[in-house]
Write a protein that holds these residues in place. Structure first.
Motif, PDB file in Angstrom:
ATOM      1  N   PRO A  30      49.742  41.742  31.621  1.00 28.69           N
ATOM      2  CA  PRO A  30      48.995  41.813  32.977  1.00 28.69           C
ATOM      3  C   PRO A  30      48.530  43.078  33.259  1.00 28.69           C
ATOM      4  O   PRO A  30      48.527  43.991  32.657  1.00 28.69           O
ATOM      5  CB  PRO A  30      50.448  41.443  33.909  1.00 28.69           C
ATOM      6  CG  PRO A  30      51.731  42.103  32.883  1.00 28.69           C
ATOM      7  CD  PRO A  30      50.955  41.653  31.456  1.00 28.69           C
ATOM      8  N   ARG A  31      47.509  43.035  34.549  1.00 31.18           N
ATOM      9  CA  ARG A  31      46.953  44.098  34.859  1.00 31.18           C
ATOM     10  C   ARG A  31      47.285  44.340  36.436  1.00 31.18           C
ATOM     11  O   ARG A  31      47.311  43.482  37.031  1.00 31.18           O
ATOM     12  CB  ARG A  31      45.382  43.819  35.051  1.00 31.18           C
ATOM     13  CG  ARG A  31      44.712  44.206  33.773  1.00 31.18           C
ATOM     14  CD  ARG A  31      44.902  42.991  32.630  1.00 31.18           C
ATOM     15  NE  ARG A  31      44.413  41.729  33.007  1.00 31.18           N
ATOM     16  CZ  ARG A  31      44.406  40.643  32.317  1.00 31.18           C
ATOM     17  NH1 ARG A  31      45.173  40.635  31.367  1.00 31.18           N
ATOM     18  NH2 ARG A  31      43.877  39.570  32.755  1.00 31.18           N
ATOM     19  N   ASP A  32      47.677  45.628  36.633  1.00 31.61           N
ATOM     20  CA  ASP A  32      48.267  45.922  37.941  1.00 31.61           C
ATOM     21  C   ASP A  32      47.291  46.057  39.002  1.00 31.61           C
ATOM     22  O   ASP A  32      46.955  47.066  39.770  1.00 31.61           O
ATOM     23  CB  ASP A  32      49.155  47.245  38.030  1.00 31.61           C
ATOM     24  CG  ASP A  32      50.504  46.982  37.462  1.00 31.61           C
ATOM     25  OD1 ASP A  32      50.847  45.918  37.108  1.00 31.61           O
ATOM     26  OD2 ASP A  32      51.115  48.022  37.080  1.00 31.61           O
ATOM     27  N   GLU A  33      46.421  45.071  39.268  1.00 28.15           N
ATOM     28  CA  GLU A  33      45.491  44.866  40.315  1.00 28.15           C
ATOM     29  C   GLU A  33      45.123  43.474  40.543  1.00 28.15           C
ATOM     30  O   GLU A  33      44.843  42.564  39.505  1.00 28.15           O
ATOM     31  CB  GLU A  33      44.054  45.627  39.738  1.00 28.15           C
ATOM     32  CG  GLU A  33      43.832  45.431  38.783  1.00 28.15           C
ATOM     33  CD  GLU A  33      42.338  46.241  38.348  1.00 28.15           C
ATOM     34  OE1 GLU A  33      41.747  46.701  39.341  1.00 28.15           O
ATOM     35  OE2 GLU A  33      41.996  46.501  37.335  1.00 28.15           O
ATOM     36  N   ASP A  34      44.791  42.999  41.677  1.00 26.51           N
ATOM     37  CA  ASP A  34      44.288  41.714  41.978  1.00 26.51           C
ATOM     38  C   ASP A  34      44.092  41.735  43.485  1.00 26.51           C
ATOM     39  O   ASP A  34      44.507  42.469  44.493  1.00 26.51           O
ATOM     40  CB  ASP A  34      45.534  40.821  41.868  1.00 26.51           C
ATOM     41  CG  ASP A  34      45.125  39.276  42.227  1.00 26.51           C
ATOM     42  OD1 ASP A  34      44.312  38.721  41.383  1.00 26.51           O
ATOM     43  OD2 ASP A  34      45.578  38.785  43.007  1.00 26.51           O
ATOM     44  N   ASP A  35      42.550  41.176  43.639  1.00 25.64           N
ATOM     45  CA  ASP A  35      42.007  41.111  45.107  1.00 25.64           C
ATOM     46  C   ASP A  35      42.220  42.735  45.329  1.00 25.64           C
ATOM     47  O   ASP A  35      41.617  43.430  44.645  1.00 25.64           O
ATOM     48  CB  ASP A  35      42.758  40.311  46.119  1.00 25.64           C
ATOM     49  CG  ASP A  35      42.855  38.647  45.662  1.00 25.64           C
ATOM     50  OD1 ASP A  35      43.748  38.294  46.004  1.00 25.64           O
ATOM     51  OD2 ASP A  35      42.042  38.621  44.810  1.00 25.64           O
TER      52      ASP A  35
END
Length: 601
Positions: free
Chosen positions: A77-82
């Motif tokens: 997972p990447r710690d960013e979304d929107d």
């Protein structure tokens, strides 16, 4: 709670806080780290389908994961979304669906093909064929990371290649996978795509079922459960349908790789051909795949070849290895001077372990322990194991036989080549070309043949520890570095230059070490570049990537996948968007937006 009801408490982990119990899911093998709302490990295909349904209905995003051996950050997972930068509070928090317990595999078509559920490991598959009664057949993939037992599904999703020149990259048009789409009423639905082409598991066999996709999944579950529990049942066969006759490997690869006078790229991750499961990089959820098996050679010979210059290496590639599609060697691996030195300085411990225990589950467990140690809460934990490996290196024996070590120290360019006899005098013809090449290039080449299976394994171990040895070397020498994999045209192969001056006029840093090792037959190259601390490696890497593409006509990445490391070409991005129009599966890969529907209103 819904996820626990589907798979049970022990198969759901919290992913919001990293610790030694979940770091193997949250941290990439080389790049990438993030948090997840949950880590779910289904034990059946039906469970995987139900889990995906719950995650989609909860407005979360999905990170599909196999053994998490990927090197470019696309499996974590990447710690960013929107507009959020923290995975814990994201408006679309990620959920990891780990497929590693879906590891059942079985032969079909009298062993000429195999069916692998998504968690099946390539090392386990290779060991299974003889146990099933097919000692004269081989599985497809042999990668540098084989000792970590990466999954067959990941190989298809990335288009991984590995060392097997006669077999080509991981590829199949026969698979069972799931897309997430929107119906005409705006509802998110799961679309099960079945191109397996197996008798009794075709869509037409369930035409009277309300949900054909679920029925197909359930039927494959029944078969796989019987196999896993040791029940005997008739071996399945490919159907006579279009899917049953579709490719389960790249049948044209051998012909294409021999076109050495053309500017053809043999394999690269942005290739858009084939069924959507191929090079999908997590934009579909692969449940199962069908793969060809291959004849095992009646005889095999392995050689360590050292050359004075790269031109001689490339001539050997053209004149000996790629003379024609029928006589291809089994594998042809190249290593330069820095590769030889770094592997010998920092790869002995791991290489010797491989020589003792092989490339099966034992070393995979040891690697898992290493990752758990690196996640412990003390300063320096992440570097601790590599520092120990570096310190212990010279206390362990050299990996190669002494005569090959002497050649390694004498020459700057090395080739490990294995040739086989498949019943049509292939070995005899290759050996004749090797002898003629050696005679016409006297003084430029030296050849040593392995005298035992142990020496053969020594060469294999030496080559396969190249990537982990680079990390150990950088940690032990207190330097930094980056890695790039790329494909050069068939008619190329020269070393891409590192500019001394950048276009802006500033100095381009000179690396301390530049490891260059390749799958020589197909011109797929891995480079590991080490720099002193303080050097802007991000800028150096960007400049180098541009030089490969614009200056050498190459394409990158070649086999490790785009992940978060590379921006994909528009054609590949468009293909992924069609696979996953809502951007729910593995958002943010290949330079794509991480937003819902890719930011479209």
């Amino acid at each position: 709670n819904k996820l626990r009801q589907i798979v049970g408490d022990k198969n759901v982990l919290d992913g919001l806080h990293e610790d030694s119990s979940n770091t193997i899911y949250l941290k990439g093998a080389r790049l990438g780290r993030g948090h997840a709302l949950a880590i779910v490990t289904p034990t059946t295909l039906t469970e995987a389908l139900k889990v995906l349904r719950v995650v989609v209905d909860s407005d979360c995003v999905v990170v599909p994961q196999g053994s998490n051996t990927g090197l470019t950050g696309g499996s974590v997972p990447r710690d960013e979304d929107d507009n959020e930068k923290d995975g814990k509070t994201s408006s679309r928090p990620p959920v990891i669906i780990s497929m590693k317990k879906l590891d059942t595999m079985f032969p079909i078509d009298d062993g000429e093909k195999v069916v692998c559920l998504a968690g099946s490991g390539i090392s386990t598959l290779a060991q299974s064929l003889p146990k099933w009664g097919f000692p004269n057949r081989e599985s497809h993939s042999t990668l540098g990371s084989t000792f970590l037992n990466p999954t067959t599904a990941a190989g298809v999703a990335f288009g991984s290649g590995g060392t097997q020149l006669r077999k080509g990259p991981a590829y199949t048009d026969r698979a069972l996978y799931v897309k997430v789409v929107e119906n005409k009423w705006g509802k998110k639905v799961l679309e099960v795509v079945n191109t397996l082409g197996i008798e009794g598991i075709e869509d037409e066999d369930f035409i009277n079922e309300k949900d054909v996709g679920s029925a197909v999944v359930e039927q494959l579950d029944v078969y796989a459960t019987d196999v896993k529990n040791g029940y005997r049942r008739p071996m399945a066969n490919s159907s006579e349908s279009v899917n049953g006759k579709a490719m389960a490997s790249d049948r044209m690869y051998k012909e294409n790789v021999c076109k050495t006078d053309e500017a053809l790229i043999n394999r690269f991750n942005a290739d858009t051909k084939g069924e959507d499961c191929n090079r999908s990089e997590g934009k579909v959820l692969i449940l199962a795949t069908v793969h060809d098996t291959f004849p095992k050679p009646a005889k095999k010979k392995t050689f360590w070849i050292s050359c004075t210059d790269l031109d001689t290496v490339l001539a050997f590639r053209r004149e000996v290895c790629l003379d024609n599609p029928d006589d291809l060697p089994m594998s042809v691996e190249y290593m330069d001077r820095d590769s030889f030195d770094v592997i010998d300085r920092s790869g002995r411990v791991l290489g010797n372990i491989i020589k003792v225990v092989g490339m099966g589950s034992i070393i995979g467990m040891m690697w898992k322990v290493k990752l758990q140690i690196e996640a412990l809460p003390f300063d320096g934990a992440e570097l601790f194991c590599d520092k120990i490996l570096h310190l212990m290196n010279n206390l362990t024996p050299a990996l190669l036989p002494s005569r090959m070590m002497e050649m390694g120290e004498k020459y700057d360019h090395h080739i490990a080549v294995s040739v086989g006899d498949f019943g049509n005098n292939e070995m005899e013809r290759i050996m004749k070309r090797i002898q003629e090449f050696e005679k016409s290039n006297k003084g430029k080449i030296e050849i040593e043949q392995c005298n035992s299976d142990g020496e053969d394994l020594s060469i294999t171990a030496f080559r396969f520890v190249a990537a982990p040895a680079f990390r150990t070397y950088c940690v032990g020498e207190n330097i930094q570095g980056f890695s790039v994999d790329y494909a050069l045209p068939n008619n190329g192969g020269q070393v891409p230059p590192l500019f001394v001056k950048s276009s802006e006029g500033g100095d381009q840093p000179v690396p301390v070490k530049r490891m260059r090792y390749s799958h020589l037959g197909c011109n797929v190259v891995h480079e590991d570049l080490a720099y002193d601390l303080g050097v802007n490696t991000h800028a150096a890497k960007y400049t180098f990537k541009k030089q490969i593409e614009l200056g050498c006509g190459g394409k990158l990445p070649a086999e490790h996948g785009h992940g978060t490391e590379y921006s994909a070409p528009k054609a590949a991005q468009s293909r992924w968007k069609k696979m996953d129009p809502l951007n729910i599966l593995n958002p943010g890969i290949g330079g794509l937006s991480s937003k819902y529907k890719y930011g479209k209103k």
